[in-house]
Design a protein around this motif. Sequence first.
Motif, PDB file in Angstrom:
ATOM      1  N   ALA A 195       7.667  -2.091   0.253  1.00 59.12           N
ATOM      2  CA  ALA A 195       8.704  -3.082   0.554  1.00 59.12           C
ATOM      3  C   ALA A 195       9.983  -2.804  -0.231  1.00 59.12           C
ATOM      4  CB  ALA A 195       8.185  -4.489   0.260  1.00 59.12           C
ATOM      5  N   GLY A 196       9.850  -2.438  -1.494  1.00 54.38           N
ATOM      6  CA  GLY A 196      11.033  -2.145  -2.309  1.00 54.38           C
ATOM      7  C   GLY A 196      11.783  -0.924  -1.812  1.00 54.38           C
ATOM      8  N   HIS A 197      11.043   0.101  -1.436  1.00 53.93           N
ATOM      9  CA  HIS A 197      11.684   1.326  -0.934  1.00 53.93           C
ATOM     10  C   HIS A 197      12.310   1.099   0.443  1.00 53.93           C
ATOM     11  CE1 HIS A 197      10.300   3.685  -4.276  1.00 53.93           C
ATOM     12  NE2 HIS A 197       9.072   3.228  -4.090  1.00 53.93           N
ATOM     13  N   LEU A 198      11.635   0.314   1.271  1.00 53.97           N
ATOM     14  CA  LEU A 198      12.185   0.008   2.584  1.00 53.97           C
ATOM     15  C   LEU A 198      13.468  -0.820   2.445  1.00 53.97           C
ATOM     16  CD1 LEU A 198      11.891   0.250   5.626  1.00 53.97           C
ATOM     17  CD2 LEU A 198      10.359  -1.731   5.566  1.00 53.97           C
ATOM     18  N   ALA A 199      13.472  -1.732   1.479  1.00 53.37           N
ATOM     19  CA  ALA A 199      14.685  -2.522   1.228  1.00 53.37           C
ATOM     20  C   ALA A 199      15.840  -1.626   0.810  1.00 53.37           C
ATOM     21  CB  ALA A 199      14.400  -3.572   0.150  1.00 53.37           C
TER      22      ALA A 199
ATOM     23  N   LEU B 108       4.871 -10.739   3.068  1.00 51.00           N
ATOM     24  CA  LEU B 108       4.412 -10.500   1.698  1.00 51.00           C
ATOM     25  C   LEU B 108       4.980 -11.568   0.771  1.00 51.00           C
ATOM     26  CD1 LEU B 108       5.041  -6.648   1.511  1.00 51.00           C
ATOM     27  CD2 LEU B 108       2.824  -7.792   1.636  1.00 51.00           C
ATOM     28  N   PRO B 109       4.314 -11.817  -0.361  1.00 49.96           N
ATOM     29  CA  PRO B 109       4.867 -12.778  -1.324  1.00 49.96           C
ATOM     30  C   PRO B 109       6.163 -12.244  -1.925  1.00 49.96           C
ATOM     31  CG  PRO B 109       2.887 -11.730  -2.204  1.00 49.96           C
ATOM     32  CD  PRO B 109       3.031 -11.268  -0.797  1.00 49.96           C
ATOM     33  N   GLU B 110       7.075 -13.161  -2.218  1.00 52.79           N
ATOM     34  CA  GLU B 110       8.368 -12.771  -2.777  1.00 52.79           C
ATOM     35  C   GLU B 110       8.250 -12.500  -4.272  1.00 52.79           C
ATOM     36  OE1 GLU B 110      11.614 -15.286  -1.663  1.00 52.79           O
ATOM     37  OE2 GLU B 110      10.866 -15.491   0.373  1.00 52.79           O
TER      38      GLU B 110
ATOM     39  N   ASP C 194      19.254  -1.156   2.757  1.00 48.27           N
ATOM     40  CA  ASP C 194      20.333  -1.747   1.976  1.00 48.27           C
ATOM     41  C   ASP C 194      20.321  -3.270   2.078  1.00 48.27           C
ATOM     42  OD1 ASP C 194      22.444  -1.674   0.187  1.00 48.27           O
ATOM     43  OD2 ASP C 194      23.962  -1.533   1.759  1.00 48.27           O
ATOM     44  N   VAL C 195      19.146  -3.849   1.850  1.00 44.46           N
ATOM     45  CA  VAL C 195      18.968  -5.302   1.825  1.00 44.46           C
ATOM     46  C   VAL C 195      18.175  -5.674   0.582  1.00 44.46           C
ATOM     47  CG1 VAL C 195      19.032  -5.577   4.335  1.00 44.46           C
ATOM     48  CG2 VAL C 195      16.840  -5.255   3.203  1.00 44.46           C
ATOM     49  N   PRO C 196      18.218  -6.943   0.161  1.00 46.10           N
ATOM     50  CA  PRO C 196      17.377  -7.373  -0.951  1.00 46.10           C
ATOM     51  C   PRO C 196      15.890  -7.223  -0.603  1.00 46.10           C
ATOM     52  CG  PRO C 196      19.111  -8.980  -0.539  1.00 46.10           C
ATOM     53  CD  PRO C 196      19.145  -7.991   0.590  1.00 46.10           C
ATOM     54  N   GLU C 197      15.089  -6.898  -1.599  1.00 44.52           N
ATOM     55  CA  GLU C 197      13.660  -6.671  -1.363  1.00 44.52           C
ATOM     56  C   GLU C 197      12.976  -7.884  -0.750  1.00 44.52           C
ATOM     57  OE1 GLU C 197       9.579  -5.485  -3.767  1.00 44.52           O
ATOM     58  OE2 GLU C 197      11.509  -5.209  -4.749  1.00 44.52           O
TER      59      GLU C 197
ATOM     60  N   LEU D 189       1.496  -2.299   8.763  1.00 48.37           N
ATOM     61  CA  LEU D 189       1.085  -2.704   7.427  1.00 48.37           C
ATOM     62  C   LEU D 189       2.076  -2.146   6.421  1.00 48.37           C
ATOM     63  CD1 LEU D 189      -0.983  -3.983   5.514  1.00 48.37           C
ATOM     64  CD2 LEU D 189      -2.178  -1.803   5.494  1.00 48.37           C
ATOM     65  N   ILE D 190       2.741  -3.030   5.707  1.00 51.46           N
ATOM     66  CA  ILE D 190       3.706  -2.640   4.693  1.00 51.46           C
ATOM     67  C   ILE D 190       3.153  -3.093   3.353  1.00 51.46           C
ATOM     68  CG2 ILE D 190       6.071  -2.935   3.854  1.00 51.46           C
ATOM     69  CD1 ILE D 190       5.847  -1.456   6.509  1.00 51.46           C
ATOM     70  N   SER D 191       2.990  -2.170   2.447  1.00 50.29           N
ATOM     71  CA  SER D 191       2.472  -2.508   1.123  1.00 50.29           C
ATOM     72  C   SER D 191       3.585  -3.087   0.262  1.00 50.29           C
ATOM     73  CB  SER D 191       1.900  -1.259   0.448  1.00 50.29           C
ATOM     74  OG  SER D 191       2.942  -0.378   0.078  1.00 50.29           O
ATOM     75  N   PRO D 192       3.232  -3.827  -0.796  1.00 53.13           N
ATOM     76  CA  PRO D 192       4.263  -4.319  -1.707  1.00 53.13           C
ATOM     77  C   PRO D 192       5.093  -3.183  -2.305  1.00 53.13           C
ATOM     78  CG  PRO D 192       2.209  -5.478  -2.081  1.00 53.13           C
ATOM     79  CD  PRO D 192       1.917  -4.362  -1.114  1.00 53.13           C
TER      80      PRO D 192
END
Length: 107
Positions: free
Chosen positions: A60-64, A80-82, A68-71, A54-57
């Motif tokens: 997702a930003g921190h994981l990106a 998840l929604p973009e 080193d990829v776009p969120e 389970l990845i929260s919104p």
Amino acid sequence: MKYRPPVATNDLQDLVRRRLWELGGSVYEASRRARGAVGPEVLERLAHVRGWALISPWMAGHLARALDVPENRVRRAAGLPEVHDPREDEPTGPHLRLVTGESRASS
């Protein structure tokens, strides 16, 4: 009937594993890129454990950042929604290192 995780879970695991390999660093370096918001243990688990994640919104930003990829790339893989992401058009192709016979001889 056995529970089957969503396809996105495997997509997320594949993304994490592939990007860690492409970057050639450790989970500790990736965690530092995320400024500690994603611990090395979490990255290790995401990369190597098959099953449900389970990845929260918020995450997702921190994981990106850690990968080193776009969120939105992480969001798509996690189902998840973009969101609007100014880095979306930046290429994140593999950062492969070329190993030649000369570099091995000097090692």
